[in-house]
Design an enzyme around this catalytic site. Sequence first.
Site, PDB file in Angstrom:
ATOM      1  N   PHE A  41     -11.537  -5.320  -5.379  1.00  0.00           N
ATOM      2  CA  PHE A  41     -11.485  -6.208  -4.202  1.00  0.00           C
ATOM      3  C   PHE A  41     -10.962  -5.395  -3.004  1.00  0.00           C
ATOM      4  CE2 PHE A  41     -10.422  -8.744  -7.996  1.00  0.00           C
ATOM      5  CZ  PHE A  41     -11.443  -9.680  -8.006  1.00  0.00           C
TER       6      PHE A  41
ATOM      7  N   ALA B 266     -20.623  -1.601  -4.553  1.00  0.00           N
ATOM      8  CA  ALA B 266     -20.797  -3.016  -4.200  1.00  0.00           C
ATOM      9  C   ALA B 266     -21.192  -3.749  -5.470  1.00  0.00           C
ATOM     10  CB  ALA B 266     -21.874  -3.165  -3.132  1.00  0.00           C
TER      11      ALA B 266
ATOM     12  N   ASP C   8      -6.623  -7.210  -6.143  1.00  0.00           N
ATOM     13  CA  ASP C   8      -6.177  -8.019  -4.993  1.00  0.00           C
ATOM     14  C   ASP C   8      -7.281  -9.003  -4.614  1.00  0.00           C
ATOM     15  OD1 ASP C   8      -4.754  -8.979  -2.817  1.00  0.00           O
ATOM     16  OD2 ASP C   8      -5.341  -7.327  -1.496  1.00  0.00           O
TER      17      ASP C   8
ATOM     18  N   ASP D  59     -16.077  -3.875  -4.346  1.00  0.00           N
ATOM     19  CA  ASP D  59     -16.069  -5.178  -3.676  1.00  0.00           C
ATOM     20  C   ASP D  59     -17.477  -5.744  -3.790  1.00  0.00           C
ATOM     21  OD1 ASP D  59     -14.015  -6.466  -1.277  1.00  0.00           O
ATOM     22  OD2 ASP D  59     -16.079  -7.225  -1.381  1.00  0.00           O
ATOM     23  N   SER D  60     -17.586  -7.067  -3.923  1.00  0.00           N
ATOM     24  CA  SER D  60     -18.926  -7.644  -4.061  1.00  0.00           C
ATOM     25  C   SER D  60     -19.674  -7.648  -2.732  1.00  0.00           C
ATOM     26  CB  SER D  60     -18.829  -9.063  -4.616  1.00  0.00           C
ATOM     27  OG  SER D  60     -18.018  -9.841  -3.773  1.00  0.00           O
TER      28      SER D  60
ATOM     29  N   ARG E 237       0.842  -1.207   0.000  1.00  0.00           N
ATOM     30  CA  ARG E 237       0.000   0.000   0.000  1.00  0.00           C
ATOM     31  C   ARG E 237       0.872   1.251   0.000  1.00  0.00           C
ATOM     32  NH1 ARG E 237      -3.144  -2.735   4.636  1.00  0.00           N
ATOM     33  NH2 ARG E 237      -4.742  -3.894   3.504  1.00  0.00           N
TER      34      ARG E 237
ATOM     35  N   CYS F 161      -2.877 -14.220  -3.454  1.00  0.00           N
ATOM     36  CA  CYS F 161      -2.548 -14.659  -2.092  1.00  0.00           C
ATOM     37  C   CYS F 161      -2.786 -16.155  -1.920  1.00  0.00           C
ATOM     38  CB  CYS F 161      -3.328 -13.850  -1.062  1.00  0.00           C
ATOM     39  SG  CYS F 161      -5.100 -13.998  -1.227  1.00  0.00           S
TER      40      CYS F 161
HETATM   41  N1  SAH Z   1      -7.346  -5.623  -0.996  1.00  0.00           N
HETATM   42  C1  SAH Z   1      -7.909  -5.901   0.289  1.00  0.00           C
HETATM   43  C2  SAH Z   1      -8.087  -7.365   0.581  1.00  0.00           C
HETATM   44  C3  SAH Z   1      -8.924  -8.086  -0.432  1.00  0.00           C
HETATM   45  S1  SAH Z   1      -9.659  -9.521   0.194  1.00  0.00           S
HETATM   46  C4  SAH Z   1      -7.087  -5.208   1.356  1.00  0.00           C
HETATM   47  O1  SAH Z   1      -6.075  -4.567   1.067  1.00  0.00           O
HETATM   48  O2  SAH Z   1      -7.454  -5.300   2.526  1.00  0.00           O
HETATM   49  C5  SAH Z   1     -10.669 -10.014  -1.105  1.00  0.00           C
HETATM   50  C6  SAH Z   1     -11.985  -9.254  -1.216  1.00  0.00           C
HETATM   51  O3  SAH Z   1     -12.585  -9.658  -2.442  1.00  0.00           O
HETATM   52  C7  SAH Z   1     -13.025  -9.539  -0.153  1.00  0.00           C
HETATM   53  O4  SAH Z   1     -13.369  -8.334   0.490  1.00  0.00           O
HETATM   54  C8  SAH Z   1     -14.233 -10.113  -0.899  1.00  0.00           C
HETATM   55  O5  SAH Z   1     -15.479  -9.624  -0.427  1.00  0.00           O
HETATM   56  C9  SAH Z   1     -14.004  -9.613  -2.304  1.00  0.00           C
HETATM   57  N2  SAH Z   1     -14.580 -10.437  -3.389  1.00  0.00           N
HETATM   58  C10 SAH Z   1     -14.630 -11.777  -3.470  1.00  0.00           C
HETATM   59  N3  SAH Z   1     -15.166 -12.147  -4.658  1.00  0.00           N
HETATM   60  C11 SAH Z   1     -15.443 -11.007  -5.340  1.00  0.00           C
HETATM   61  C12 SAH Z   1     -15.981 -10.730  -6.624  1.00  0.00           C
HETATM   62  N4  SAH Z   1     -16.350 -11.712  -7.454  1.00  0.00           N
HETATM   63  N5  SAH Z   1     -16.099  -9.456  -6.994  1.00  0.00           N
HETATM   64  C13 SAH Z   1     -15.728  -8.444  -6.184  1.00  0.00           C
HETATM   65  N6  SAH Z   1     -15.213  -8.653  -4.958  1.00  0.00           N
HETATM   66  C14 SAH Z   1     -15.071  -9.910  -4.541  1.00  0.00           C
END
Ligand code: SAH
Length: 392
Positions: free
Chosen positions: A227, A276, A296, A249-250, A211, A336
């Site tokens: 994400f 969302a 991510d 984020d979903s 970050r 990850c």
């Molecule tokens: N980048 C974040 C961590 C990401 S964790 C950070 O720095 O803290 C992964 C995230 O992806 C979760 O919040 C989850 O809700 C979201 N996610 C999972 N599947 C998804 C999709 N199909 N579309 C959008 N978001 C999604």
Amino acid sequence: MNTVYLKKGKEESLKRFHPWVFSGAIHHIEGDPEEGEVVRVLTADRQFIAIGHYQIGSIAVRVLSFVDEPIDEAFWHRRLAIAYDMRRAIGVAGNPKNNTYRLVHGEGDNLPGLVIDVYGRTAVVQAHSVGMHVYRHEVARALADVMKGVVENIYYKSETTLPFKADLGQENGFILGGSADNVAMENGLNFHVDWLKGQKTGFFVDQRENRALLERYSKDRSVLNMFCYTGGFSFYAMRGGAKLVHSVDSSAKAIDLTNKNVELNFPGDPRHTAYAEDAFKYLDRMGDQYDLIILDPPAFAKHKDALRNALQGYRKLNAKAFEKIKPGGILFTFSCSQVVTKENFRTAVFTAAAMSGRSVRILHQLTQPADHPVNIYHPEGEYLKGLVLYVE
Ligand code: SAH
């Protein structure tokens, strides 16, 4: 104490300090250990080789020590003190601008099955093995002592990380204290941690340095944080001088958290909007306004069998970003999944880049930060991979 005897020759990996004993390496067990009990491990010719937590499953013993020593109060105290000293040495602990860090990273800190994240005055303890669950109160006592004056609350959060079959009746809750103050600080930025319901221990501590790097590249850019979860990359981009930041984020809950955290750092700042929405849908419908994109995603593969699908997922996701990112854009892309190697991931991203036909350069190759150390004898501990790419 119960004793595990290895088959002949099966001590080789332990001689190289790899911290697991697989069930297939065991000749027989003397006694009848319960899951989570401490057992001694002996070679076929009855030489001591390790001591650790016993568990039913393919990893039968998680090694706590290669020395024949008691696993008592002094042991836990010693190990946690070493972990804390290391975090101070690397500057993430005892730092007025940062009170968020991983204190214990499982095998990386010679404590397989144990994760401890510190958020200001609260530590969140997570057991990934039955042994660490059984020993949670010993761990908590040692932690309270080692971090006296720093940590006042200990929250135990293992409902979803322990083997379901073990039927341990585990519940999440405070083992010590019980503060409702859940604002923590990373590199001078504040955020709410939902240790009660949030993913992992409430925040993704492992992206701190990535970050910070993103912040350096954000000036005057239009940023898409895909994400976003708690919005970590978003508020760093804002501090870095981004023109606009869109977080996606979903999960509606993640979007609430992101909005809350952006508001906490940049109240009333009109540069940020959160959506969302599913990632693939958003990437399909969005225009080409972004010149800094972060991808991510959650771990696409939790097991080896899912590897092929995971790689396809990374390929598709990255292909969309390459297709839409502005010329001169920068892409931060991560994986990850532990089962996806650095090479696997790079190949998936390479394929996606080739599909777009654009000229792409690797600016940085990223990994997990120093408070998520990799035990040199346990290379499996390396899980976070990232590439920063310049897209012509
Ligand atoms: N980048 C974040 C961590 C990401 S964790 C950070 O720095 O803290 C992964 C995230 O992806 C979760 O919040 C989850 O809700 C979201 N996610 C999972 N599947 C998804 C999709 N199909 N579309 C959008 N978001 C999604």
